[in-house]
Design a protein around this motif. Structure first.
Motif, PDB file in Angstrom:
ATOM      1  N   ARG A  52       0.826  -1.206   0.000  1.00  0.00           N
ATOM      2  CA  ARG A  52       0.000   0.000   0.000  1.00  0.00           C
ATOM      3  C   ARG A  52       0.866   1.263   0.000  1.00  0.00           C
ATOM      4  NH1 ARG A  52      -2.658  -2.985   3.917  1.00  0.00           N
ATOM      5  NH2 ARG A  52      -1.726  -1.728   5.567  1.00  0.00           N
ATOM      6  N   THR A  53       2.156   1.114   0.288  1.00  0.00           N
ATOM      7  CA  THR A  53       3.032   2.288   0.344  1.00  0.00           C
ATOM      8  C   THR A  53       4.304   1.979  -0.434  1.00  0.00           C
ATOM      9  OG1 THR A  53       4.130   1.467   2.331  1.00  0.00           O
ATOM     10  CG2 THR A  53       2.267   2.954   2.682  1.00  0.00           C
ATOM     11  N   LEU A  54       5.120   3.012  -0.628  1.00  0.00           N
ATOM     12  CA  LEU A  54       6.416   2.829  -1.293  1.00  0.00           C
ATOM     13  C   LEU A  54       7.289   1.866  -0.492  1.00  0.00           C
ATOM     14  CD1 LEU A  54       8.394   3.695  -3.539  1.00  0.00           C
ATOM     15  CD2 LEU A  54       9.061   5.617  -2.108  1.00  0.00           C
ATOM     16  N   LEU A  55       7.218   1.966   0.849  1.00  0.00           N
ATOM     17  CA  LEU A  55       7.982   1.025   1.688  1.00  0.00           C
ATOM     18  C   LEU A  55       7.532  -0.409   1.390  1.00  0.00           C
ATOM     19  CD1 LEU A  55       9.878   0.274   4.088  1.00  0.00           C
ATOM     20  CD2 LEU A  55       7.906   0.532   5.575  1.00  0.00           C
ATOM     21  N   GLY A  56       6.208  -0.601   1.325  1.00  0.00           N
ATOM     22  CA  GLY A  56       5.675  -1.939   1.028  1.00  0.00           C
ATOM     23  C   GLY A  56       6.203  -2.469  -0.295  1.00  0.00           C
ATOM     24  N   GLN A  57       6.239  -1.586  -1.311  1.00  0.00           N
ATOM     25  CA  GLN A  57       6.726  -1.978  -2.632  1.00  0.00           C
ATOM     26  C   GLN A  57       8.203  -2.386  -2.559  1.00  0.00           C
ATOM     27  OE1 GLN A  57       4.723  -2.378  -5.433  1.00  0.00           O
ATOM     28  NE2 GLN A  57       6.628  -3.404  -5.943  1.00  0.00           N
ATOM     29  N   ARG A  58       9.009  -1.574  -1.836  1.00  0.00           N
ATOM     30  CA  ARG A  58      10.443  -1.880  -1.726  1.00  0.00           C
ATOM     31  C   ARG A  58      10.675  -3.200  -0.990  1.00  0.00           C
ATOM     32  NH1 ARG A  58      13.855   3.757  -0.985  1.00  0.00           N
ATOM     33  NH2 ARG A  58      13.062   4.686  -2.890  1.00  0.00           N
ATOM     34  N   LYS A 100       7.632  12.932   9.248  1.00  0.00           N
ATOM     35  CA  LYS A 100       6.286  12.919   8.670  1.00  0.00           C
ATOM     36  C   LYS A 100       6.187  12.041   7.414  1.00  0.00           C
ATOM     37  CE  LYS A 100       2.694  16.382   7.717  1.00  0.00           C
ATOM     38  NZ  LYS A 100       1.922  15.478   6.953  1.00  0.00           N
ATOM     39  N   ASP A 101       5.223  11.090   7.465  1.00  0.00           N
ATOM     40  CA  ASP A 101       4.939  10.212   6.308  1.00  0.00           C
ATOM     41  C   ASP A 101       6.195   9.614   5.662  1.00  0.00           C
ATOM     42  OD1 ASP A 101       2.244  10.658   6.631  1.00  0.00           O
ATOM     43  OD2 ASP A 101       2.184  12.353   5.259  1.00  0.00           O
ATOM     44  N   PRO A 143      10.672   8.864  -0.747  1.00  0.00           N
ATOM     45  CA  PRO A 143      11.883   8.139  -1.137  1.00  0.00           C
ATOM     46  C   PRO A 143      13.130   8.617  -0.402  1.00  0.00           C
ATOM     47  CG  PRO A 143      10.663   8.835  -3.087  1.00  0.00           C
ATOM     48  CD  PRO A 143       9.961   9.434  -1.908  1.00  0.00           C
ATOM     49  N   LYS A 144      13.246   9.954  -0.203  1.00  0.00           N
ATOM     50  CA  LYS A 144      14.431  10.510   0.473  1.00  0.00           C
ATOM     51  C   LYS A 144      14.531   9.980   1.896  1.00  0.00           C
ATOM     52  CE  LYS A 144      15.880  15.077  -1.172  1.00  0.00           C
ATOM     53  NZ  LYS A 144      14.723  15.786  -1.699  1.00  0.00           N
ATOM     54  N   GLN A 145      13.403  10.066   2.625  1.00  0.00           N
ATOM     55  CA  GLN A 145      13.417   9.625   4.028  1.00  0.00           C
ATOM     56  C   GLN A 145      13.612   8.115   4.115  1.00  0.00           C
ATOM     57  OE1 GLN A 145      11.474  11.829   7.115  1.00  0.00           O
ATOM     58  NE2 GLN A 145       9.873  12.426   5.694  1.00  0.00           N
ATOM     59  N   LEU A 146      13.009   7.367   3.186  1.00  0.00           N
ATOM     60  CA  LEU A 146      13.203   5.902   3.189  1.00  0.00           C
ATOM     61  C   LEU A 146      14.682   5.568   3.087  1.00  0.00           C
ATOM     62  CD1 LEU A 146      10.364   4.461   0.904  1.00  0.00           C
ATOM     63  CD2 LEU A 146      10.763   3.918   3.298  1.00  0.00           C
ATOM     64  N   GLY A 147      15.370   6.279   2.184  1.00  0.00           N
ATOM     65  CA  GLY A 147      16.810   6.052   2.004  1.00  0.00           C
ATOM     66  C   GLY A 147      17.583   6.360   3.275  1.00  0.00           C
TER      67      GLY A 147
END
Length: 305
Positions: A70-76, A291-292, A297-301
Motif C-alpha cells: 500500500r506504500t512505497l515502503l511496502g513496494q520496496r 512525517k509520512d 523516497p528521500k526519508q526511506l533512504g
C-alpha cells in the motif's frame, strides 16, 4: 573433519504473517536473531541465520513477508523479497497447524511459482504443539494437496523443538554437496547495529495497538565504548538510538505517560542487546517524528530502506 556428504546452501521461510517463521529461524539457529512479534510485517531486514550441523550448513534468509503493498515502503520490501526467492536453494512455506489454508496462502504460492519456478518448496506445518494429532494429520494432507505430491511436508514445533532436526535433514537434502560458506560458530552475517535496531523495534511494538507496526523505524545513531571503566567493572557500551514515527500522536504512544512506556522499551531492549553482545549496555532512546516517511523516497533512504 568434514562429513563426506556435506551440503550447504540458502533457505528462505515464507508464509502469511504470524505463521512462525521468525520463531522457527531462532529455533534452528539456536539463538535469537530474528525478531518475533504477533504483528504482521515486523521483520524489515534480510537477516541470515546460520545453522551448523555435522552434515550440513543452512543459511536462513529471513525476509519481510510478501504482501499486497500500500506504500512505497511496502513496494520496496516486496522487491527485496522477490530478489531473495529467486536466489535461494529451497523455500520453506509455513502453515500453522491451528489455522486453515486460505486465499493468502494460495496468493503467496502463486507469487513463488511465478518468481522462482525452479526452486523447490517444502511445506512446513508449524505450531504442532497447539493442536491434537488428528488436526496435525489433516493439515499435513491439506498442505500436501496444495503443494503437489512431489513436495516434502514436515510438521514441526519451534517452541518445543519437536521435529526440528527432521526439518534440518529435509532442507539439507535439497542443498548441493559442497563446503560450508561460514566458519563454525558464526550465527549471522548481519551487522550488530542492524540486530540492535531490530531488537529495539521489537520491544517498542510489544503490546501496542495496530496503529504503529509500519510506522516505526529505528536508527542507531552511535555506539561508544564508555571510558574510565575498571577491569573489575568490565567494558560498557553507550548506545544512542532514535525511534522514528510518522505522526506526533504516535510519538505520545511510544513515549507513554511520563515516559513510562519508553523506559519499559529501553529495559526490554537492553536485556536482549546485552545477551547479543555479551557486554553491559547503556541504552539512550529518543523518539522523533519523520512525517509520512514510508511514502517519501528521500526519508526511506535515510532510514535504511
Amino acid at each position: 573433519m568434514t562429513h563426506p556428504d556435506f551440503r550447504s546452501g540458502f533457505v528462505c521461510f515464507v508464509g502469511r504473517p504470524n505463521t512462525g517463521k521468525s520463531t522457527l529461524t531462532n529455533a534452528l539457529v539456536g539463538s535469537k536473531i530474528a525478531i518475533t512479534s504477533s504483528r504482521p510485517q515486523t521483520t524489515r531486514h534480510t537477516i541470515r541465520g546460520i545453522v551448523h550441523r555435522d552434515h550440513a550448513q543452512l543459511i536462513l534468509v529471513d525476509t519481510p513477508g510478501l504482501h499486497r503493498p500500500r506504500t512505497l515502503l511496502g513496494q520496496r520490501l516486496n522487491d527485496l523479497v522477490r530478489d531473495t526467492y529467486s536466489e535461494v536453494d529451497a523455500i520453506g512455506m509455513c502453515f500453522p497447524a491451528d489455522e486453515k489454508i486460505g486465499p493468502g496462502d494460495r496468493w503467496i504460492l502463486e507469487q513463488l511459482r511465478h518468481v522462482a519456478p525452479k526452486t523447490p518448496v517444502i511445506g512446513i506445518v508449524t505450531k504442532i504443539d497447539k493442536v491434537g494429532k488428528q488436526q496435525v494429520a489433516a493439515q499435513l494432507m491439506a498442505v500436501s494437496k496444495l503443494l503437489g505430491d512431489n513436495s516434502d511436508v514436515v510438521p514441526v514445533s519451534a517452541t518445543s523443538g519437536e521435529q526440528v532436526e527432521v526439518l534440518v535433514d529435509v532442507l539439507a537434502s535439497h542443498m548441493e554437496p559442497g563446503p560450508a560458506f561460514y566458519p563454525d560458530g558464526e550465527l549471522t552475517d548481519e551487522p550488530e547495529e542492524t540486530l540492535m535496531a531490530e531488537l529495539i523495534r521489537e520491544a517498542a511494538l510489544e503490546g501496542l495497538g495496530d496503529e504503529l507496526p509500519h510506522s516505526l523505524a529505528v536508527v542507531i545513531e552511535e555506539i561508544v565504548e564508555r571510558e574510565g571503566r575498571t577491569e573489575k567493572q568490565g567494558p560498557m557500551l553507550d548506545v544512542h538510538a532514535f525511534l522514528y514515527v510518522e505522526r506526533p500522536s504516535q510519538k505520545g504512544i511510544v513515549i507513554g505517560k511520563g515516559g513510562a512506556r519508553l523506559r519499559e522499551v529501553g529495559t526490554a531492549a537492553r536485556t536482549q542487546i546485552e545477551k547479543l553482545l555479551g557486554v553491559k549496555v547503556y541504552l539512550d532512546l529518543h523518539v522523533k517524528v519523520a512525517k509520512d516517511w514510508q511514502r517519501d523516497p528521500k526519508q526511506l533512504g535515510r532510514l535504511g530502506f
